[in-house]
Motif scaffolding. Structure first.
Motif, PDB file in Angstrom:
ATOM      1  N   PHE A  40       0.804  -1.219   0.000  1.00  0.00           N
ATOM      2  CA  PHE A  40       0.000   0.000   0.000  1.00  0.00           C
ATOM      3  C   PHE A  40       0.839   1.272   0.000  1.00  0.00           C
ATOM      4  CE2 PHE A  40      -3.102  -3.062   1.432  1.00  0.00           C
ATOM      5  CZ  PHE A  40      -4.265  -2.644   0.819  1.00  0.00           C
ATOM      6  N   GLY A  41       2.149   1.154   0.058  1.00  0.00           N
ATOM      7  CA  GLY A  41       2.999   2.339   0.043  1.00  0.00           C
ATOM      8  C   GLY A  41       2.870   3.152   1.312  1.00  0.00           C
ATOM      9  N   THR A  42       2.870   4.468   1.147  1.00  0.00           N
ATOM     10  CA  THR A  42       2.773   5.389   2.281  1.00  0.00           C
ATOM     11  C   THR A  42       1.319   5.527   2.716  1.00  0.00           C
ATOM     12  OG1 THR A  42       4.722   6.602   1.550  1.00  0.00           O
ATOM     13  CG2 THR A  42       3.208   7.762   3.033  1.00  0.00           C
ATOM     14  N   VAL A  43       1.102   5.493   4.019  1.00  0.00           N
ATOM     15  CA  VAL A  43      -0.245   5.617   4.587  1.00  0.00           C
ATOM     16  C   VAL A  43      -0.265   6.782   5.570  1.00  0.00           C
ATOM     17  CG1 VAL A  43      -2.029   4.476   5.964  1.00  0.00           C
ATOM     18  CG2 VAL A  43      -0.640   3.131   4.360  1.00  0.00           C
ATOM     19  N   LEU A  44      -1.297   7.614   5.457  1.00  0.00           N
ATOM     20  CA  LEU A  44      -1.559   8.685   6.414  1.00  0.00           C
ATOM     21  C   LEU A  44      -2.959   8.458   6.977  1.00  0.00           C
ATOM     22  CD1 LEU A  44      -0.412  11.777   4.302  1.00  0.00           C
ATOM     23  CD2 LEU A  44       0.945  10.472   5.944  1.00  0.00           C
ATOM     24  N   GLY A  45      -3.112   8.586   8.295  1.00  0.00           N
ATOM     25  CA  GLY A  45      -4.436   8.381   8.855  1.00  0.00           C
ATOM     26  C   GLY A  45      -4.538   8.819  10.297  1.00  0.00           C
ATOM     27  N   THR A  46      -5.771   8.764  10.799  1.00  0.00           N
ATOM     28  CA  THR A  46      -6.063   9.131  12.182  1.00  0.00           C
ATOM     29  C   THR A  46      -6.769   7.966  12.866  1.00  0.00           C
ATOM     30  OG1 THR A  46      -6.305  11.448  11.561  1.00  0.00           O
ATOM     31  CG2 THR A  46      -7.261  10.774  13.675  1.00  0.00           C
ATOM     32  N   LEU A  47      -6.230   7.565  14.016  1.00  0.00           N
ATOM     33  CA  LEU A  47      -6.850   6.542  14.850  1.00  0.00           C
ATOM     34  C   LEU A  47      -7.415   7.236  16.072  1.00  0.00           C
ATOM     35  CD1 LEU A  47      -7.447   3.565  15.468  1.00  0.00           C
ATOM     36  CD2 LEU A  47      -5.170   3.432  16.525  1.00  0.00           C
ATOM     37  N   SER A  48      -8.726   7.108  16.272  1.00  0.00           N
ATOM     38  CA  SER A  48      -9.402   7.731  17.414  1.00  0.00           C
ATOM     39  C   SER A  48      -9.763   6.669  18.437  1.00  0.00           C
ATOM     40  CB  SER A  48     -10.670   8.453  16.959  1.00  0.00           C
ATOM     41  OG  SER A  48     -10.334   9.504  16.069  1.00  0.00           O
ATOM     42  N   PHE A  49      -9.433   6.951  19.689  1.00  0.00           N
ATOM     43  CA  PHE A  49      -9.742   6.081  20.823  1.00  0.00           C
ATOM     44  C   PHE A  49     -10.853   6.740  21.627  1.00  0.00           C
ATOM     45  CE2 PHE A  49      -5.352   5.416  19.749  1.00  0.00           C
ATOM     46  CZ  PHE A  49      -5.129   4.058  19.932  1.00  0.00           C
ATOM     47  N   PHE A  50     -11.916   6.007  21.908  1.00  0.00           N
ATOM     48  CA  PHE A  50     -13.041   6.537  22.682  1.00  0.00           C
ATOM     49  C   PHE A  50     -13.161   5.759  23.984  1.00  0.00           C
ATOM     50  CE2 PHE A  50     -13.877   7.300  18.229  1.00  0.00           C
ATOM     51  CZ  PHE A  50     -14.199   8.641  18.217  1.00  0.00           C
ATOM     52  N   SER A  51     -13.409   6.482  25.076  1.00  0.00           N
ATOM     53  CA  SER A  51     -13.599   5.837  26.376  1.00  0.00           C
ATOM     54  C   SER A  51     -14.804   6.451  27.063  1.00  0.00           C
ATOM     55  CB  SER A  51     -12.350   5.986  27.244  1.00  0.00           C
ATOM     56  OG  SER A  51     -12.062   7.338  27.472  1.00  0.00           O
ATOM     57  N   GLU A  52     -15.442   5.657  27.881  1.00  0.00           N
ATOM     58  CA  GLU A  52     -16.656   6.087  28.588  1.00  0.00           C
ATOM     59  C   GLU A  52     -16.357   6.950  29.812  1.00  0.00           C
ATOM     60  OE1 GLU A  52     -19.850   5.593  27.593  1.00  0.00           O
ATOM     61  OE2 GLU A  52     -18.928   4.808  25.768  1.00  0.00           O
ATOM     62  N   ALA A  53     -15.134   6.813  30.373  1.00  0.00           N
ATOM     63  CA  ALA A  53     -14.790   7.541  31.593  1.00  0.00           C
ATOM     64  C   ALA A  53     -13.271   7.672  31.690  1.00  0.00           C
ATOM     65  CB  ALA A  53     -15.323   6.801  32.817  1.00  0.00           C
ATOM     66  N   GLY A  55      -9.602   7.091  32.788  1.00  0.00           N
ATOM     67  CA  GLY A  55      -8.955   5.905  33.339  1.00  0.00           C
ATOM     68  C   GLY A  55      -9.482   4.589  32.816  1.00  0.00           C
ATOM     69  N   ALA A  56     -10.331   4.616  31.805  1.00  0.00           N
ATOM     70  CA  ALA A  56     -10.888   3.378  31.249  1.00  0.00           C
ATOM     71  C   ALA A  56      -9.768   2.468  30.747  1.00  0.00           C
ATOM     72  CB  ALA A  56     -11.857   3.697  30.112  1.00  0.00           C
ATOM     73  N   GLN A  57      -9.993   1.174  30.834  1.00  0.00           N
ATOM     74  CA  GLN A  57      -9.018   0.178  30.384  1.00  0.00           C
ATOM     75  C   GLN A  57      -9.306  -0.332  28.979  1.00  0.00           C
ATOM     76  OE1 GLN A  57      -6.239  -0.773  32.469  1.00  0.00           O
ATOM     77  NE2 GLN A  57      -7.003   1.161  33.288  1.00  0.00           N
ATOM     78  N   GLY A  58     -10.369   0.189  28.377  1.00  0.00           N
ATOM     79  CA  GLY A  58     -10.740  -0.224  27.029  1.00  0.00           C
ATOM     80  C   GLY A  58     -11.848   0.659  26.507  1.00  0.00           C
ATOM     81  N   GLY A  59     -12.141   0.485  25.224  1.00  0.00           N
ATOM     82  CA  GLY A  59     -13.186   1.270  24.593  1.00  0.00           C
ATOM     83  C   GLY A  59     -13.243   0.982  23.105  1.00  0.00           C
ATOM     84  N   THR A  60     -13.796   1.901  22.361  1.00  0.00           N
ATOM     85  CA  THR A  60     -13.947   1.706  20.927  1.00  0.00           C
ATOM     86  C   THR A  60     -12.929   2.562  20.164  1.00  0.00           C
ATOM     87  OG1 THR A  60     -15.637   3.419  20.772  1.00  0.00           O
ATOM     88  CG2 THR A  60     -16.407   1.152  21.106  1.00  0.00           C
ATOM     89  N   THR A  61     -12.758   2.215  18.879  1.00  0.00           N
ATOM     90  CA  THR A  61     -11.838   2.950  18.021  1.00  0.00           C
ATOM     91  C   THR A  61     -12.484   3.256  16.680  1.00  0.00           C
ATOM     92  OG1 THR A  61     -10.894   0.947  17.043  1.00  0.00           O
ATOM     93  CG2 THR A  61      -9.789   1.847  18.994  1.00  0.00           C
ATOM     94  N   VAL A  93      -5.226  -2.983  19.643  1.00  0.00           N
ATOM     95  CA  VAL A  93      -6.302  -2.451  18.818  1.00  0.00           C
ATOM     96  C   VAL A  93      -6.723  -3.518  17.820  1.00  0.00           C
ATOM     97  CG1 VAL A  93      -6.940  -0.659  17.149  1.00  0.00           C
ATOM     98  CG2 VAL A  93      -5.380  -0.099  19.026  1.00  0.00           C
ATOM     99  N   ARG A  94      -8.025  -3.771  17.747  1.00  0.00           N
ATOM    100  CA  ARG A  94      -8.571  -4.726  16.771  1.00  0.00           C
ATOM    101  C   ARG A  94      -9.750  -4.062  16.068  1.00  0.00           C
ATOM    102  NH1 ARG A  94      -9.562  -9.607  20.696  1.00  0.00           N
ATOM    103  NH2 ARG A  94      -9.785  -7.870  22.102  1.00  0.00           N
ATOM    104  N   GLY A  95      -9.898  -4.365  14.764  1.00  0.00           N
ATOM    105  CA  GLY A  95     -10.993  -3.747  14.041  1.00  0.00           C
ATOM    106  C   GLY A  95     -11.308  -4.426  12.729  1.00  0.00           C
ATOM    107  N   LEU A  96     -12.260  -3.851  12.043  1.00  0.00           N
ATOM    108  CA  LEU A  96     -12.692  -4.311  10.724  1.00  0.00           C
ATOM    109  C   LEU A  96     -12.536  -3.140   9.764  1.00  0.00           C
ATOM    110  CD1 LEU A  96     -13.913  -6.776   9.292  1.00  0.00           C
ATOM    111  CD2 LEU A  96     -16.153  -5.762   9.697  1.00  0.00           C
ATOM    112  N   MET A  97     -11.643  -3.293   8.781  1.00  0.00           N
ATOM    113  CA  MET A  97     -11.290  -2.227   7.837  1.00  0.00           C
ATOM    114  C   MET A  97     -12.010  -2.433   6.509  1.00  0.00           C
ATOM    115  SD  MET A  97      -9.123   0.326   6.897  1.00  0.00           S
ATOM    116  CE  MET A  97      -7.822   0.259   8.108  1.00  0.00           C
ATOM    117  N   ARG A  98     -12.617  -1.351   6.007  1.00  0.00           N
ATOM    118  CA  ARG A  98     -13.253  -1.348   4.684  1.00  0.00           C
ATOM    119  C   ARG A  98     -12.506  -0.355   3.816  1.00  0.00           C
ATOM    120  NH1 ARG A  98     -15.855  -1.195   8.911  1.00  0.00           N
ATOM    121  NH2 ARG A  98     -16.034   1.048   8.921  1.00  0.00           N
ATOM    122  N   THR A  99     -12.195  -0.738   2.555  1.00  0.00           N
ATOM    123  CA  THR A  99     -11.437   0.154   1.692  1.00  0.00           C
ATOM    124  C   THR A  99     -12.240   0.570   0.470  1.00  0.00           C
ATOM    125  OG1 THR A  99     -10.434  -1.495   0.223  1.00  0.00           O
ATOM    126  CG2 THR A  99      -9.331  -1.098   2.353  1.00  0.00           C
TER     127      THR A  99
END
Length: 126
Positions: A40-53, A55-61, A93-99
């Motif tokens: 894929f060559g060079t990649v530029l992107g933003t990864l956002s981490f969301f937490s409910e409170a 000090g959270a130990q996990g959340g969505t991305t 981090v785990r996810g499902l990527m659509r291109t």
């Protein structure tokens, strides 16, 4: 378009971070990355981490980015997933990527404060 029956390795470095307060004590951290991904060559992107409170130990991305292929094409992608703290200043981090090429991948990687890196792998989901 890249052919990716083999896993795609990626290695990104953080270029900036933005913090955002959300309603009800929730928060978001937006990390901008740049780096390389196999095929894929060079990649530029933003990864956002969301937490409910705080000090959270996990959340969505959520990931959104663009790959700039060596042949001049561009492939955009977005992913939704989950993060969890896995060690001292490390997050899985785990996810499902659509291109925009029509391919879907499962993704898995580790974000590390040491070196400010995000490294992992994409696997095509047939």
């Amino acid at each position: 378009m890249p052919a990716a029956k083999k896993p795609v390795d990626f290695s990104f470095k953080s270029t900036s971070v933005t913090f955002q307060e959300l309603d009800g004590g929730a928060g978001a951290t937006h990390v901008n990355y740049e780096g390389k991904a196999t095929g894929f060559g060079t990649v530029l992107g933003t990864l956002s981490f969301f937490s409910e409170a705080p000090g959270a130990q996990g959340g969505t991305t959520h990931w959104v980015g663009t790959a700039f292929l060596d042949n001049g094409d561009e492939v955009t992608g977005s992913s939704d997933g989950y993060w969890e703290r896995t060690g001292n200043h490390k997050w899985r981090v785990r996810g499902l990527m659509r291109t925009s090429a029509g391919t879907t991948y499962t993704s898995g990687g580790v974000v590390s404060l040491d070196g400010r890196t995000y490294k992992g792998q994409l696997s095509e989901w047939a």
